[in-house]
Enzyme design. Structure first.
Site, PDB file in Angstrom:
ATOM      1  N   GLU A   1      10.214  -8.829  -3.432  1.00 46.59           N
ATOM      2  CA  GLU A   1      10.792  -7.568  -2.929  1.00 46.59           C
ATOM      3  C   GLU A   1      10.153  -7.315  -1.574  1.00 46.59           C
ATOM      4  O   GLU A   1       8.972  -6.985  -1.495  1.00 46.59           O
ATOM      5  CB  GLU A   1      10.480  -6.413  -3.888  1.00 46.59           C
ATOM      6  CG  GLU A   1      10.991  -6.597  -5.302  1.00 46.59           C
ATOM      7  CD  GLU A   1      12.495  -6.570  -5.403  1.00 46.59           C
ATOM      8  OE1 GLU A   1      13.155  -6.062  -4.479  1.00 46.59           O
ATOM      9  OE2 GLU A   1      13.021  -7.085  -6.404  1.00 46.59           O
TER      10      GLU A   1
ATOM     11  N   PRO B   1      -3.555  -4.790  -6.440  1.00 51.83           N
ATOM     12  CA  PRO B   1      -3.096  -3.740  -5.514  1.00 51.83           C
ATOM     13  C   PRO B   1      -3.478  -4.092  -4.081  1.00 51.83           C
ATOM     14  O   PRO B   1      -4.301  -4.981  -3.849  1.00 51.83           O
ATOM     15  CB  PRO B   1      -3.854  -2.506  -6.000  1.00 51.83           C
ATOM     16  CG  PRO B   1      -5.100  -3.039  -6.636  1.00 51.83           C
ATOM     17  CD  PRO B   1      -4.755  -4.406  -7.191  1.00 51.83           C
TER      18      PRO B   1
ATOM     19  N   TRP C   1       0.795  -1.235   0.000  1.00 54.47           N
ATOM     20  CA  TRP C   1       0.000   0.000   0.000  1.00 54.47           C
ATOM     21  C   TRP C   1       0.826   1.282   0.000  1.00 54.47           C
ATOM     22  O   TRP C   1       0.266   2.370  -0.100  1.00 54.47           O
ATOM     23  CB  TRP C   1      -0.921   0.027   1.225  1.00 54.47           C
ATOM     24  CG  TRP C   1      -0.288  -0.438   2.505  1.00 54.47           C
ATOM     25  CD1 TRP C   1      -0.479  -1.658   3.086  1.00 54.47           C
ATOM     26  CD2 TRP C   1       0.625   0.278   3.343  1.00 54.47           C
ATOM     27  NE1 TRP C   1       0.266  -1.752   4.243  1.00 54.47           N
ATOM     28  CE2 TRP C   1       0.954  -0.571   4.418  1.00 54.47           C
ATOM     29  CE3 TRP C   1       1.206   1.550   3.291  1.00 54.47           C
ATOM     30  CZ2 TRP C   1       1.845  -0.200   5.429  1.00 54.47           C
ATOM     31  CZ3 TRP C   1       2.087   1.922   4.297  1.00 54.47           C
ATOM     32  CH2 TRP C   1       2.397   1.049   5.348  1.00 54.47           C
ATOM     33  N   ASN C   2       2.135   1.185   0.144  1.00 54.94           N
ATOM     34  CA  ASN C   2       2.871   2.435   0.433  1.00 54.94           C
ATOM     35  C   ASN C   2       2.976   3.381  -0.767  1.00 54.94           C
ATOM     36  O   ASN C   2       3.002   4.591  -0.597  1.00 54.94           O
ATOM     37  CB  ASN C   2       4.232   2.155   1.050  1.00 54.94           C
ATOM     38  CG  ASN C   2       5.078   1.220   0.236  1.00 54.94           C
ATOM     39  OD1 ASN C   2       4.593   0.518  -0.649  1.00 54.94           O
ATOM     40  ND2 ASN C   2       6.354   1.195   0.524  1.00 54.94           N
TER      41      ASN C   2
ATOM     42  N   GLU D   1      11.463  -3.892  11.270  1.00 56.69           N
ATOM     43  CA  GLU D   1      11.073  -2.832  10.347  1.00 56.69           C
ATOM     44  C   GLU D   1       9.997  -1.973  11.022  1.00 56.69           C
ATOM     45  O   GLU D   1       8.998  -2.495  11.506  1.00 56.69           O
ATOM     46  CB  GLU D   1      10.509  -3.453   9.071  1.00 56.69           C
ATOM     47  CG  GLU D   1      10.177  -2.429   8.013  1.00 56.69           C
ATOM     48  CD  GLU D   1       9.635  -3.084   6.740  1.00 56.69           C
ATOM     49  OE1 GLU D   1       8.699  -3.890   6.844  1.00 56.69           O
ATOM     50  OE2 GLU D   1      10.152  -2.774   5.664  1.00 56.69           O
TER      51      GLU D   1
ATOM     52  N   SER E   1       5.448  -7.522   2.602  1.00 57.32           N
ATOM     53  CA  SER E   1       6.181  -7.868   3.822  1.00 57.32           C
ATOM     54  C   SER E   1       6.910  -9.203   3.664  1.00 57.32           C
ATOM     55  O   SER E   1       6.528 -10.047   2.841  1.00 57.32           O
ATOM     56  CB  SER E   1       5.197  -7.962   4.989  1.00 57.32           C
ATOM     57  OG  SER E   1       4.279  -9.011   4.741  1.00 57.32           O
TER      58      SER E   1
HETATM   59  P1  NAD Z   1       1.682  -7.306   2.843  1.00 54.33           P
HETATM   60  O1  NAD Z   1       2.697  -8.370   2.686  1.00 54.33           O
HETATM   61  O2  NAD Z   1       0.777  -7.344   4.010  1.00 54.33           O
HETATM   62  O3  NAD Z   1       0.718  -7.263   1.558  1.00 54.33           O
HETATM   63  C1  NAD Z   1       1.218  -7.110   0.254  1.00 54.33           C
HETATM   64  C2  NAD Z   1       0.173  -7.590  -0.741  1.00 54.33           C
HETATM   65  O4  NAD Z   1       0.035  -9.006  -0.623  1.00 54.33           O
HETATM   66  C3  NAD Z   1      -1.211  -7.019  -0.548  1.00 54.33           C
HETATM   67  O5  NAD Z   1      -1.761  -6.704  -1.804  1.00 54.33           O
HETATM   68  C4  NAD Z   1      -1.979  -8.160   0.114  1.00 54.33           C
HETATM   69  O6  NAD Z   1      -3.364  -8.135  -0.108  1.00 54.33           O
HETATM   70  C5  NAD Z   1      -1.348  -9.343  -0.581  1.00 54.33           C
HETATM   71  N1  NAD Z   1      -1.447 -10.626   0.132  1.00 54.33           N
HETATM   72  C6  NAD Z   1      -1.690 -10.856   1.444  1.00 54.33           C
HETATM   73  N2  NAD Z   1      -1.642 -12.186   1.704  1.00 54.33           N
HETATM   74  C7  NAD Z   1      -1.372 -12.800   0.527  1.00 54.33           C
HETATM   75  C8  NAD Z   1      -1.166 -14.151   0.144  1.00 54.33           C
HETATM   76  N3  NAD Z   1      -1.240 -15.154   1.009  1.00 54.33           N
HETATM   77  N4  NAD Z   1      -0.894 -14.420  -1.147  1.00 54.33           N
HETATM   78  C9  NAD Z   1      -0.787 -13.425  -2.047  1.00 54.33           C
HETATM   79  N5  NAD Z   1      -0.969 -12.120  -1.749  1.00 54.33           N
HETATM   80  C10 NAD Z   1      -1.245 -11.808  -0.472  1.00 54.33           C
HETATM   81  O7  NAD Z   1       2.502  -5.939   2.781  1.00 54.33           O
HETATM   82  P2  NAD Z   1       1.974  -4.470   3.080  1.00 54.33           P
HETATM   83  O8  NAD Z   1       1.712  -4.339   4.543  1.00 54.33           O
HETATM   84  O9  NAD Z   1       0.881  -4.131   2.116  1.00 54.33           O
HETATM   85  O10 NAD Z   1       3.236  -3.577   2.669  1.00 54.33           O
HETATM   86  C11 NAD Z   1       4.266  -3.218   3.534  1.00 54.33           C
HETATM   87  C12 NAD Z   1       5.493  -4.092   3.319  1.00 54.33           C
HETATM   88  O11 NAD Z   1       5.921  -4.034   1.969  1.00 54.33           O
HETATM   89  C13 NAD Z   1       6.683  -3.637   4.139  1.00 54.33           C
HETATM   90  O12 NAD Z   1       7.286  -4.755   4.765  1.00 54.33           O
HETATM   91  C14 NAD Z   1       7.640  -3.059   3.100  1.00 54.33           C
HETATM   92  O13 NAD Z   1       8.990  -3.098   3.463  1.00 54.33           O
HETATM   93  C15 NAD Z   1       7.337  -3.906   1.925  1.00 54.33           C
HETATM   94  N6  NAD Z   1       7.780  -3.246   0.687  1.00 54.33           N
HETATM   95  C16 NAD Z   1       8.885  -3.728   0.036  1.00 54.33           C
HETATM   96  C17 NAD Z   1       9.345  -3.098  -1.116  1.00 54.33           C
HETATM   97  C18 NAD Z   1      10.565  -3.591  -1.857  1.00 54.33           C
HETATM   98  O14 NAD Z   1      10.752  -3.191  -2.999  1.00 54.33           O
HETATM   99  N7  NAD Z   1      11.417  -4.410  -1.269  1.00 54.33           N
HETATM  100  C19 NAD Z   1       8.667  -1.975  -1.595  1.00 54.33           C
HETATM  101  C20 NAD Z   1       7.556  -1.514  -0.890  1.00 54.33           C
HETATM  102  C21 NAD Z   1       7.117  -2.155   0.251  1.00 54.33           C
END
Ligand code: NAD
EC number: 1.2.1.79
Length: 521
Positions: free
Chosen positions: A248, A178, A153-154, A380, A227
């Site tokens: 990522e 998304p 979401w960021n 984090e 994450s």
């Molecule tokens: P998240 O892992 O909770 O969710 C990411 C996405 O995955 C969402 O769209 C969610 O609906 C989906 N999702 C959830 N469970 C799933 C599953 N079992 N199978 C497939 N998809 C699923 O992450 P978040 O809280 O939305 O974002 C924050 C995290 O993202 C932070 O840890 C941040 O560091 C990371 N991030 C990493 C990068 C990078 O390039 N390394 C960039 C931006 C954010």
């Protein structure tokens, strides 16, 4: 620091099985929009439609595909106020923070449409030895039929845009998912793809984790950003399905400030790198290590600058706030826990350290007297915290920077090139910025990827950034049409003797063996 008046806190979301997802503006709790929580059978149906169109999309070739991507960019820019308005509201960002999302659209689309044909061209290779001398060798890059891009979401536009243009340019169809927190801006941008009359090879399914899971279950390759916890689940599922995945994930980037760092730039870099987007960047500065001689002045001046920042949800186009809201209540809880834990273990708050009464705003916070027993130095945070630790030497700074399970990015600040080279070479992370923060993400000729628990694979990296969406196909052709090959049937002792003698002659490394004799013992 001035805090803008902040309206009421956001409301709880609908239950996980609800057919809709309500998207709320975290700055004031108002409903920013409603999207469907797309079920698995609908995801599979859309995937089938995308697959059906993919061969025609691939057949257009990179130049034909680039025409549509550039037209798409024009549409995005023509509609930028509307789209950035959605992003601004769904994420509760400051208007200034929202602008970078458009920059990412422009830069990635332009880079990969400009270089796509070159990066996807067949590559010729020289045969490795005389036995293959009559062969013509090529690597051909053929796209996966359907790529799934799952995003956090960021950066509601910036995140998908770091990957989707490359997958489309590669010739794949792309199914995007998304975050349930911020689907509005991206869903609109995907609608723009159909509005420009492009072939229907780009889809968007909104919803929660189950929808993401259904995407993983139906595509041929997954690009996941999110994450580490979810990334691991996605990686396991992809392993079960035997499909490739690029992950990522989270980070805990260290900033190393050496005693000869250019002070003004370093302080500004720390503030932007740590607080941009309310600290909700995977490559945000999450920990600062300052060599002792510079520590006092660095800290004092940094606090003075942080106190001048304006926090709030400014009106679209006004640029009257620097720092916006946190994206959701869960994120607020992490930030509060990290600050409370640090204080309980002896840290001091030099500024900030509290949430606003209304809205999901957490004041930009500087912590000192921190150490590695504290959550704010190990987990984090993804929030507006700048924990600063005094170190006695380069060696200690490096040891502290590497004392983490993450390995996404880092930065080293010094006026001395030799020190920069020496220190950066010892950092265990996928990217190191020298006298800058976060900027490696936007250098598309370079790979952006995490080491350790921060990921698997990488995005960008010039040609690699588009070829990761392709399967490499080995193509061998005959330059000379011989009636047969020596290793084909029928076998005979005469043929074996001649082949053996020739092979020894060209493959062995000393004359005795070349001539079929045993070496002297
Ligand atoms: P998240 O892992 O909770 O969710 C990411 C996405 O995955 C969402 O769209 C969610 O609906 C989906 N999702 C959830 N469970 C799933 C599953 N079992 N199978 C497939 N998809 C699923 O992450 P978040 O809280 O939305 O974002 C924050 C995290 O993202 C932070 O840890 C941040 O560091 C990371 N991030 C990493 C990068 C990078 O390039 N390394 C960039 C931006 C954010």
């Amino acid at each position: 620091m001035t805090t803008a008046k902040t309206p009421p806190k956001s409301q709880p979301q609908k239950p996980a099985d609800s057919p809709i997802v309500e998207v709320r503006n975290p700055a004031n709790g108002s409903i920013a929009g409603v999207v469907p929580n797309v079920p698995a059978d609908e995801v599979a149906r859309l995937a089938g439609e995308l697959r059906a169109v993919q061969p025609a999309w691939e057949a257009l070739g990179p130049k034909g595909r680039a025409v549509y991507l550039r037209r798409w960019l024009d549409w995005i820019v023509d509609n930028q106020d509307h789209i950035l308005g959605l992003v601004h509201r769904e994420a509760g960002k400051s208007w200034g923070d929202a602008q970078i999302e458009l920059l990412v659209c422009m830069e990635v689309i332009n880079y990969y449409t400009k270089h796509g044909a070159e990066f996807l061209a067949d590559e010729t290779r020289r045969p490795h030895g005389p036995a293959s001398a009559t062969k013509g060798l090529r690597i051909r890059y053929r796209p996966y039929e359907l790529v799934g891009v799952i995003c956090p979401w960021n950066y509601p536009l910036g995140m998908p845009m770091l990957d989707v243009p490359q997958a489309l340019m590669a010739g794949a169809a792309v199914l995007t998912k998304p975050s349930e927190e911020t689907p509005l801006g991206w869903a609109e941008v995907v609608r723009g793809w159909s509005e420009i009359g492009a072939p229907p090879v780009l889809g968007c399914v909104t919803g929660r984790g189950e929808t993401g899971r259904a995407v993983v279950d139906t595509v041929d390759m997954v690009q996941f950003t999110g994450s580490t916890k979810t990334g691991r689940q996605v990686g396991i599922r992809c392993a079960e399905r035997l499909i490739p995945v690029s992950l990522e994930l989270g980070g805990k980037d260290a900033m190393i400030v050496l005693s000869d760092a250019p002070l003004q730039r370093t302080i500004r870099g720390a503030i932007w790198g740590g607080l941009f987007n309310s600290g909700q960047s995977c490559v945000a500065v999450e920990r600062i290590y300052v060599e002792a001689p510079l520590y006092d002045e660095f800290t004092t001046r940094l606090v003075e600058q942080v106190n001048k920042l304006r926090q709030g949800h400014d009106a679209a186009g006004s640029f009257s706030a620097d720092i916006g809201a946190l994206a959701n209540e869960a994120q607020m809880e992490i930030v509060e826990r990290h600050v409370n834990d640090a204080v309980a273990r002896g840290a001091r708050i030099l500024t900030g350290g509290k949430r606003a009464e209304r809205g999901l705003f957490y004041a930009p916070t500087v912590l000192v007297d921190v150490d590695h027993t504290m959550a704010c130095m190990r987990e984090e945070t993804f929030g507006p915290l700048l924990p600063i630790m005094k170190v006695s030497s380069e060696d200690e700074a490096i040891a502290m920077a590497n004392d983490t399970t993450y390995g996404l990015g880092a930065s080293v600040w010094t006026a001395n090139k030799d020190r920069a080279e020496r220190v950066s070479r010892r950092i265990e992370a996928g990217g190191v910025n020298i006298n800058n923060a976060m900027i490696h993400v936007f250098q598309f000729p370079l790979p952006m990827g995490g080491w350790k628990q921060s990921g698997l694979g990488h995005r960008m990296g010039g040609a690699d950034g588009i070829r990761k969406y392709c399967r490499a196909q080995a193509v061998v052709s005959e330059k000379v049409h011989l009636p047969t090959e020596t290793h084909w049937y029928p076998y005979s002792s005469r043929k074996a003797r001649i082949t053996g003698a020739v092979l020894r002659l060209v493959e062995m490394h000393d004359w005795r063996r070349r001539l079929g004799r045993r070496p002297k013992l």
